[in-house]
Scaffold this active site. Structure first.
Site, PDB file in Angstrom:
ATOM      1  N   SER A  83       0.854  -1.321   0.040  1.00 21.58           N
ATOM      2  CA  SER A  83       0.046   0.080  -0.030  1.00 21.58           C
ATOM      3  C   SER A  83       0.879   1.470  -0.035  1.00 21.58           C
ATOM      4  O   SER A  83       0.272   2.328  -0.169  1.00 21.58           O
ATOM      5  CB  SER A  83      -0.939  -0.149   1.090  1.00 21.58           C
ATOM      6  OG  SER A  83      -0.227  -0.248   2.522  1.00 21.58           O
TER       7      SER A  83
ATOM      8  N   ASN B 183      -2.120  -2.496  13.095  1.00 18.70           N
ATOM      9  CA  ASN B 183      -3.560  -2.572  12.868  1.00 18.70           C
ATOM     10  C   ASN B 183      -4.041  -1.462  13.852  1.00 18.70           C
ATOM     11  O   ASN B 183      -4.836  -0.475  13.361  1.00 18.70           O
ATOM     12  CB  ASN B 183      -4.077  -3.823  13.584  1.00 18.70           C
ATOM     13  CG  ASN B 183      -3.661  -4.897  12.724  1.00 18.70           C
ATOM     14  OD1 ASN B 183      -3.094  -4.892  11.598  1.00 18.70           O
ATOM     15  ND2 ASN B 183      -4.340  -6.172  13.117  1.00 18.70           N
TER      16      ASN B 183
ATOM     17  N   THR C 183     -41.177  26.018  -8.986  1.00 18.41           N
ATOM     18  CA  THR C 183     -41.419  24.730  -8.424  1.00 18.41           C
ATOM     19  C   THR C 183     -41.748  23.947  -9.740  1.00 18.41           C
ATOM     20  O   THR C 183     -42.205  24.441 -10.672  1.00 18.41           O
ATOM     21  CB  THR C 183     -42.690  24.793  -7.415  1.00 18.41           C
ATOM     22  OG1 THR C 183     -43.815  25.106  -8.200  1.00 18.41           O
ATOM     23  CG2 THR C 183     -42.836  25.579  -6.238  1.00 18.41           C
ATOM     24  N   HIS C 184     -41.253  22.601  -9.704  1.00 14.53           N
ATOM     25  CA  HIS C 184     -41.252  21.756 -10.983  1.00 14.53           C
ATOM     26  C   HIS C 184     -40.991  22.482 -12.359  1.00 14.53           C
ATOM     27  O   HIS C 184     -40.935  22.365 -13.333  1.00 14.53           O
ATOM     28  CB  HIS C 184     -42.847  21.486 -11.384  1.00 14.53           C
ATOM     29  CG  HIS C 184     -43.625  21.101 -10.013  1.00 14.53           C
ATOM     30  ND1 HIS C 184     -43.733  19.729  -9.866  1.00 14.53           N
ATOM     31  CD2 HIS C 184     -44.548  21.944  -9.133  1.00 14.53           C
ATOM     32  CE1 HIS C 184     -44.703  19.429  -8.763  1.00 14.53           C
ATOM     33  NE2 HIS C 184     -44.840  20.995  -8.591  1.00 14.53           N
TER      34      HIS C 184
ATOM     35  N   SER D  33     -15.290  26.409 -26.960  1.00 12.78           N
ATOM     36  CA  SER D  33     -15.568  25.219 -27.698  1.00 12.78           C
ATOM     37  C   SER D  33     -14.373  25.255 -28.839  1.00 12.78           C
ATOM     38  O   SER D  33     -14.290  26.150 -29.416  1.00 12.78           O
ATOM     39  CB  SER D  33     -16.788  24.786 -28.069  1.00 12.78           C
ATOM     40  OG  SER D  33     -16.813  24.150 -29.510  1.00 12.78           O
TER      41      SER D  33
ATOM     42  N   LYS E 153     -19.363  29.587 -28.455  1.00 18.33           N
ATOM     43  CA  LYS E 153     -19.569  28.983 -26.943  1.00 18.33           C
ATOM     44  C   LYS E 153     -18.817  29.528 -25.909  1.00 18.33           C
ATOM     45  O   LYS E 153     -17.487  29.798 -26.167  1.00 18.33           O
ATOM     46  CB  LYS E 153     -19.139  27.341 -27.226  1.00 18.33           C
ATOM     47  CG  LYS E 153     -20.261  26.607 -28.167  1.00 18.33           C
ATOM     48  CD  LYS E 153     -21.518  26.214 -27.549  1.00 18.33           C
ATOM     49  CE  LYS E 153     -21.264  25.069 -26.905  1.00 18.33           C
ATOM     50  NZ  LYS E 153     -22.607  24.649 -26.350  1.00 18.33           N
TER      51      LYS E 153
ATOM     52  N   GLU F   9     -20.212  22.215 -14.190  1.00 13.15           N
ATOM     53  CA  GLU F   9     -20.367  20.900 -14.920  1.00 13.15           C
ATOM     54  C   GLU F   9     -19.462  19.919 -14.399  1.00 13.15           C
ATOM     55  O   GLU F   9     -19.976  19.001 -13.871  1.00 13.15           O
ATOM     56  CB  GLU F   9     -20.321  20.931 -16.384  1.00 13.15           C
ATOM     57  CG  GLU F   9     -21.274  21.928 -17.258  1.00 13.15           C
ATOM     58  CD  GLU F   9     -20.911  21.923 -18.520  1.00 13.15           C
ATOM     59  OE1 GLU F   9     -21.494  21.155 -19.123  1.00 13.15           O
ATOM     60  OE2 GLU F   9     -20.170  22.658 -19.015  1.00 13.15           O
TER      61      GLU F   9
ATOM     62  N   TYR G  68      -9.354  -6.858  12.684  1.00 13.07           N
ATOM     63  CA  TYR G  68      -8.624  -6.232  11.556  1.00 13.07           C
ATOM     64  C   TYR G  68      -8.625  -6.963  10.346  1.00 13.07           C
ATOM     65  O   TYR G  68      -8.303  -8.479  10.550  1.00 13.07           O
ATOM     66  CB  TYR G  68      -7.258  -5.754  11.658  1.00 13.07           C
ATOM     67  CG  TYR G  68      -6.494  -5.306  10.840  1.00 13.07           C
ATOM     68  CD1 TYR G  68      -6.546  -3.806  10.159  1.00 13.07           C
ATOM     69  CD2 TYR G  68      -6.006  -6.065   9.727  1.00 13.07           C
ATOM     70  CE1 TYR G  68      -6.072  -3.343   8.738  1.00 13.07           C
ATOM     71  CE2 TYR G  68      -5.448  -5.716   8.603  1.00 13.07           C
ATOM     72  CZ  TYR G  68      -5.427  -4.310   8.171  1.00 13.07           C
ATOM     73  OH  TYR G  68      -4.721  -3.882   6.964  1.00 13.07           O
TER      74      TYR G  68
ATOM     75  N   LYS H  15      -8.269   3.713   2.377  1.00 12.60           N
ATOM     76  CA  LYS H  15      -7.623   4.948   1.937  1.00 12.60           C
ATOM     77  C   LYS H  15      -7.695   5.564   0.674  1.00 12.60           C
ATOM     78  O   LYS H  15      -8.058   6.650   0.685  1.00 12.60           O
ATOM     79  CB  LYS H  15      -5.912   4.593   2.282  1.00 12.60           C
ATOM     80  CG  LYS H  15      -5.660   4.431   3.553  1.00 12.60           C
ATOM     81  CD  LYS H  15      -4.251   3.773   3.755  1.00 12.60           C
ATOM     82  CE  LYS H  15      -4.305   2.986   4.787  1.00 12.60           C
ATOM     83  NZ  LYS H  15      -5.279   1.708   4.822  1.00 12.60           N
TER      84      LYS H  15
HETATM   85  N1  ARG Z   1      -1.303  -1.313   5.230  1.00  9.45           N
HETATM   86  C1  ARG Z   1      -2.103  -1.971   5.967  1.00  9.45           C
HETATM   87  C2  ARG Z   1      -3.377  -1.008   5.999  1.00  9.45           C
HETATM   88  O1  ARG Z   1      -3.646  -0.224   5.295  1.00  9.45           O
HETATM   89  C3  ARG Z   1      -1.528  -1.595   7.427  1.00  9.45           C
HETATM   90  C4  ARG Z   1      -1.783  -2.759   8.551  1.00  9.45           C
HETATM   91  C5  ARG Z   1      -1.556  -3.914   8.116  1.00  9.45           C
HETATM   92  N2  ARG Z   1      -1.649  -4.906   9.135  1.00  9.45           N
HETATM   93  C6  ARG Z   1      -1.596  -6.006   8.882  1.00  9.45           C
HETATM   94  N3  ARG Z   1      -1.714  -7.009   9.804  1.00  9.45           N
HETATM   95  N4  ARG Z   1      -1.298  -6.695   7.617  1.00  9.45           N
HETATM   96  O2  ARG Z   1      -4.567  -1.259   6.595  1.00  9.45           O
END
Ligand code: ARG
Length: 465
Positions: free
Chosen positions: A29, A116, A161-162, A283, A289, A296, A323, A331
């Protein structure tokens, strides 16, 4: 992030074979969670300080850890830090760099904690800061709306309205409707923040830790309101992320509604407003335009924010305690939500002062579509007619006006009296647009006087916020 000299994994002890190269990249990650480095370091410094206070590590070790982490932060900011996919995530990259920099004291940092509780703490620290920035950005947009509302407190446009002409309203009143939506959004973020600002650290992997930790101390050091109650819940709870996404989605839903109105109003067919050139694009094929790309795009971005909310809900659905690696997927949607939300709020607040009202066109539009028909009915009620009967009388007058191509205010007194003999010369004051809006003179009404009072209340409220 090439990795010529793959560093040693921090959990390699029980493994005999190296991780499959694709699995390594697949499970990592660090590409996205490195963004949390400042918060990871902040959390680690607080944790080390608590460990030293409790005599779990020495003060010398603590000092080395703190100094080492601070130097790592400087290196990262300078762009002088090599992130390694083999080290999986931001936590192990930082811990490994620390041990490399300060030696054996670095290996003690992870005493009494787990990634964790660490990652849950990092996200909460990060989101707490972001929510504060978002609250300030909402407030800035609210102030821009108040300014425009004040400038256009007397400007009259048709209220719909509408999307059919209903009754005349003031533009200031319309802007203050947007303000109210944003005020609820702001409150939602303030409220969400209360549940973000709880500290999971100390839950360790899932069951707590055998060391004599002081969670109150760590929570104080990190500015959390309190440590979380239950270790299993602490490491697995992502309710705060879902709540935040829900608040973000509602805010985006509001911005999409404002955007839609700006888009419609700036069309040639409405022509109520003009957006200054700096917020529009042309445009490549049609020379005439001028497109309202900014609203938008905001309207469009609403979709991905809603998507992230559903994504997070689905991520958490059916997860057993505690966990699970699934949670690593929290994330990116959060980061994307925050980035886009801040972008939309900024550009919207910049754009509001660039809105110029075509007062004449709005007025023209309000004069069409029998916007003061209700006012005539109310007038007849004041003259003693029951509302249902008055409704009927005015309905006939409107039908006549449609045939004639004339508004009620353009009819002669004789013509109007043909529909009811209760109609007198003074009827014309209620049939004017100004008379119509001024008459709605109560809290929450569209009268310019009430709009000004609402603006005063709103300013005072924001100052106290
Ligand atoms: N990269 C992990 C996450 O974003 C961190 C925690 C990982 N914990 C584990 N026991 N593998 O959640």
């Amino acid at each position: 992030m090439s990795d010529p000299h793959a560093p040693t994994k921090l959990w390699s002890g029980r493994f005999n074979e190296p991780t499959d190269a694709f699995v390594e990249a697949f499970t990592a990650s660090v590409e996205f969670d490195r963004r949390l480095y400042k918060y990871d370091i902040q959390g680690s410094i607080a944790h080390a300080t608590m460990l030293a206070t409790q005599g779990i590590i020495t003060d010398t070790e603590r000092a080395a850890i703190v100094q080492g982490l601070e130097q790592i932060a400087v290196r990262i900011e300078r762009g002088d830090f090599t992130w390694s996919v083999a080290l999986e995530d931001v936590h192990m990259n930082l811990e490994s760099a620390l041990t490399e920099a300060i030696g054996s004291a670095g290996k003690k940092l992870h005493t009494g904690r787990s990634r964790n509780d660490q990652v849950a703490t990092d996200i909460r620290l990060w989101l707490r800061d972001e929510i504060n920035l978002i609250i300030a950005a909402v407030q800035r947009l609210q102030l821009a709306l108040i300014d425009l509302a004040e400038q256009e407190a007397e400007t009259i446009l048709p209220g719909f309205t509408h999307l059919q002409t209903a009754q005349p309203v003031t533009f200031g009143h319309h802007m203050m409707a947007w303000f109210e939506m944003l005020e609820r959004d702001r409150q939602r973020f303030v409220d969400c923040s209360k549940r973000v600002n709880i500290m999971p650290l100390g839950a360790a992997a899932l069951a707590g830790t055998t060391y004599p930790i002081d969670r109150e101390l760590t929570a104080n050091l990190l500015g959390f309101d309190r440590p979380s109650e239950n270790s299993l819940d602490s490491v697995s709870d992502r309710d705060f992320a879902i709540e935040f996404s829900a608040a973000a989605s509602i805010l985006m839903m509001h911005l999409s509604r404002f955007s839609e109105e700006l888009i419609i109003w700036s069309s040639a067919q409405f022509g109520f407003i003009e957006l200054s050139d700096s917020f529009c694009t042309g445009s490549s094929i049609m020379p005439q335009k001028k497109n309202p790309d900014v609203p938008e795009l905001i309207r469009g971005k609403t979709g991905r924010i809603f998507g992230h909310l559903i994504g997070l809900l689905t991520l958490m659905k059916s997860q057993p305690l505690a966990y699970n690696k699934d949670n690593q997927e929290d994330k990116e949607p959060l980061f994307d939500t925050v980035d886009n939300l801040k972008g939309c709020l900024k550009v919207f607040a910049d754009m509001i002062p660039a809105v110029s009202c075509r007062r004449g066109t709005m007025r023209e539009a309000a004069l069409q579509g029998f916007a003061t028909a209700t006012d005539l009915a109310d007038y007849l009620v004041r003259g003693g007619l029951a509302f249902r009967d008055a409704h009927e009388v005015v309905g006939r007058a409107v039908a006549y006006g449609v045939k004639q191509g004339r508004d009620l205010s353009q009819m002669t007194l004789d013509e109007l009296q043909g529909f009811s003999d209760r109609i007198q010369e003074d009827v014309f004051t209620v049939l004017t647009l100004e008379g119509s809006v001024a008459a709605r003179d109560h809290i929450g009404g569209t009268a310019p006087k009430q709009v000004r009072t609402a603006i005063r209340r709103a300013r005072a409220h924001l100052q106290g916020a």
